[in-house]
Write a protein that holds these residues in place. Structure first.
Motif, PDB file in Angstrom:
ATOM      1  N   UNK A   1       0.862  -1.195   0.000  1.00 18.69           N
ATOM      2  CA  UNK A   1       0.000   0.000   0.000  1.00 18.69           C
ATOM      3  C   UNK A   1       0.893   1.237   0.000  1.00 18.69           C
ATOM      4  N   UNK A   2       0.458   2.289  -0.689  1.00 19.15           N
ATOM      5  CA  UNK A   2       1.249   3.532  -0.787  1.00 19.15           C
ATOM      6  C   UNK A   2       0.706   4.585   0.166  1.00 19.15           C
TER       7      UNK A   2
ATOM      8  N   UNK B   1       6.478   8.643  -7.200  1.00 18.12           N
ATOM      9  CA  UNK B   1       6.063   7.512  -8.032  1.00 18.12           C
ATOM     10  C   UNK B   1       5.305   6.523  -7.169  1.00 18.12           C
ATOM     11  N   UNK B   2       4.197   6.059  -7.686  1.00 13.75           N
ATOM     12  CA  UNK B   2       3.444   5.043  -6.950  1.00 13.75           C
ATOM     13  C   UNK B   2       4.023   3.664  -7.212  1.00 13.75           C
TER      14      UNK B   2
ATOM     15  N   UNK C   1      -3.842   0.603  -2.651  1.00 17.88           N
ATOM     16  CA  UNK C   1      -4.413   1.959  -2.629  1.00 17.88           C
ATOM     17  C   UNK C   1      -3.325   2.973  -2.344  1.00 17.88           C
ATOM     18  N   UNK C   2      -3.683   4.246  -2.530  1.00 17.68           N
ATOM     19  CA  UNK C   2      -2.785   5.363  -2.183  1.00 17.68           C
ATOM     20  C   UNK C   2      -3.484   6.184  -1.096  1.00 17.68           C
ATOM     21  N   UNK C   3      -2.784   6.379   0.024  1.00 21.75           N
ATOM     22  CA  UNK C   3      -3.388   7.080   1.163  1.00 21.75           C
ATOM     23  C   UNK C   3      -2.876   8.518   1.250  1.00 21.75           C
ATOM     24  N   UNK C   4      -3.816   9.465   1.378  1.00 22.08           N
ATOM     25  CA  UNK C   4      -3.432  10.869   1.590  1.00 22.08           C
ATOM     26  C   UNK C   4      -4.223  11.446   2.775  1.00 22.08           C
TER      27      UNK C   4
ATOM     28  N   UNK D   1      -4.629   8.187  -8.253  1.00 20.86           N
ATOM     29  CA  UNK D   1      -4.079   6.901  -7.818  1.00 20.86           C
ATOM     30  C   UNK D   1      -4.128   5.901  -8.956  1.00 20.86           C
ATOM     31  N   UNK D   2      -3.130   5.007  -9.008  1.00 17.72           N
ATOM     32  CA  UNK D   2      -3.172   3.932 -10.015  1.00 17.72           C
ATOM     33  C   UNK D   2      -4.414   3.074  -9.810  1.00 17.72           C
TER      34      UNK D   2
END
Ligand SMILES: Cc1ncc(COP(=O)(O)O)c(C=O)c1O
Length: 366
Positions: free
Chosen positions: A95-96, A136-137, A143-146, A163-164
Motif C-alpha cells: 500500500x502507498x 512515483x506510486x 491503494x494510495x493514502x493521503x 491513484x493507479x
C-alpha cells in the motif's frame, strides 16, 4: 457573558450555534417524545429515523453516489488507521502512503503492522511545511493514502493525486469545507469533531466494490461489512454525536451547502493570510501554494523579533487575544507559536477580530 467569544480550537472545535442549541434541547426532549436523546434506545423509530436522515443529509451535501456506503463508527479517525488496511488489503499486499504530518505518520505506523507500506513521499525534513506532490506510486499498490488537510501544519492537498488504483483519504479536518468528487476515492474517513460534530463519531464513506478482497481474518467489530449490514447499529452507536452531526449538516444545507461554504472558507482564509503576509511581526509557517483554508499556523517573524523576546511575547499575545474573546490560539508544540483553526462554523467576524488583534498587537510591539 456579553463579549463575543471566537473559538479557534483545532478540535474539538467551534460548531454552529443553532446546532448546539438544538442538540441541547434534545437532551431534555427529543423529537417531542418527552424523553431526552441521551436516555433513549437506539432501536426506536425516532433514533433510527434520525440516523437515516443524517445519512441522507451527508449523501446530499457531498453528492455521494449509491455505490458508496456511509458508516457512523466509534474509535475516532485513529481506529481507521488500522481498519483501512485490515479491510482493504491482505498482509502480503503493498500500500502507498504520503507522509504529510503527524497524523499521516500515525496512519503509516499502523498500516506497517498489517501490510507492506511504501512511503512514496514525505515533507518531514521541513517539519511538514509543504505537501510533497512529486512521487512515483508502487506498481502494485492496493491503494494510495493521503491526509487531505494536515491539521497541525496547516497544509492541504489542493488537488488530489491520481491513484493507479484508488485513493483513501483521511479528511478529518477538512471534510465538508470544499467540494470533492467522491468518485475519485475508494474510501474517505473523518473524525467528526472539527467540521461535523462533537467527538465520538467517525464517518467512513466506502465504495462497496473494494471490500471482500482480502484473505485475512478480521474481528467482527472491525469489519466494515458488519456495520454496513447493520446500518451502523451492530452495537450501540454514538447517538448523541450523530445528532449533533445531523443538526450541523442541516445548518450547512440551510446556508447554501458545500459550494457556498467553500467560497466563504476561501474568503476567510485569504483575509487572514493577507494580514500575515503584510505583517512585520507575524508570519505563516506553511508553503504558500499548500496553505490550508482550515488551520492557519503562524509564528513571530525572527527578522524583527529577537530569540530571547519570543517566549514572553508569545504569552503577551495569548493574553492580549484572550482578553478580546479570541481563544484557543496556542500553536501545536511541534510548530510552536500560534494556530488559528477556522473551520466552517467560524464566522467571518471572528477572522476580522483576529486580523484587528494582529494589527493592534504589532503596533504595541514594533
Ligand atoms: C487529520 C487528522 N487525522 C486524525 C486525527 C485523529 O482523530 P481522532 O482523535 O478522532 O482519532 C486528527 C485529530 O486531530 C486529525 O486532525
Amino acid at each position: 457573558m456579553n463579549q463575543n467569544i471566537y473559538n479557534f480550537s483545532a478540535g474539538p472545535s467551534v460548531l454552529p450555534k443553532e446546532a448546539t442549541k438544538q442538540a441541547a434541547e434534545a437532551i431534555l426532549n427529543f423529537a417531542n417524545t418527552g424523553v431526552g436523546i441521551l436516555e433513549m434506545s437506539h432501536r426506536t423509530p425516532p433514533i433510527e429515523n434520525m440516523v437515516a436522515q443524517t445519512d441522507s443529509l451527508l449523501r446530499e451535501l457531498l453528492q455521494i453516489p449509491d455505490s458508496y456506503e456511509i458508516l457512523f463508527l466509534g474509535g475516532g479517525a485513529s481506529l481507521q488507521f488500522s481498519m483501512v488496511p485490515l479491510n482493504l488489503c491482505s498482509s502480503d499486499d503493498t500500500v502507498d502512503y504520503t507522509d504529510t504530518g503527524v497524523w499521516a505518520a500515525k496512519a503509516i505506523k499502523e498500516a506497517k503492522q498489517l501490510a507492506h507500506v511504501n512511503v512514496v513521499s514525505s515533507s518531514k525534513e521541513s517539519i511538514y511545511s509543504y505537501i510533497p506532490k512529486d512521487f512515483n506510486q508502487s506498481a502494485k499498490a492496493t491503494y494510495l493514502h493521503v491526509t487531505s488537510n494536515n491539521t497541525i501544519y496547516g497544509t492541504q492537498w489542493k488537488t488530489f493525486p491520481k491513484a493507479n488504483t484508488y485513493l483513501v483519504s483521511d479528511m478529518s479536518s477538512d471534510i465538508l469545507s470544499r467540494k470533492i468528487n467522491v468518485s475519485d476515492f475508494g474510501l474517505i474517513y473523518a473524525g467528526a469533531q472539527k467540521n461535523m460534530s462533537c467527538a465520538g463519531v467517525t464517518v467512513v464513506i466506502v465504495r462497496k466494490d473494494i471490500l471482500g478482497k482480502t484473505n485475512r481474518i478480521v474481528p467482527t467489530m472491525l469489519q466494515y461489512q458488519t456495520h454496513i449490514e447493520a446500518k451502523s447499529m451492530f452495537n450501540t452507536p454514538p447517538v448523541f454525536p450523530i445528532y449533533v452531526m445531523n443538526r450541523t449538516l442541516n445548518w450547512l444545507q440551510e446556508n447554501g451547502g458545500v459550494e457556498n461554504i467553500e467560497k466563504i472558507n476561501i474568503e476567510k482564509s485569504n483575509l487572514l493570510y493577507e494580514a500575515l503576509d503584510q505583517s512585520k511581526l507575524f508570519m505563516g509557517t506553511a508553503a504558500k501554494e499548500d496553505r490550508s483554508t482550515m488551520n492557519v499556523p503562524f509564528v513571530f517573524n525572527k527578522e524583527n523579533v529577537s530569540e530571547n523576546q519570543i517566549q514572553s511575547l508569545e504569552k503577551d499575545f495569548l493574553n492580549f487575544t484572550t482578553e478580546q474573546g479570541l481563544v484557543q490560539l496556542k500553536g501545536h508544540r511541534s510548530v510552536g507559536g500560534f494556530r488559528a483553526s477556522i473551520y466552517n462554523a467560524m464566522p467571518i467576524d471572528g477572522i476580522k477580530a483576529l486580523v484587528q488583534a494582529l494589527e493592534d498587537f504589532e503596533k504595541k510591539v514594533i
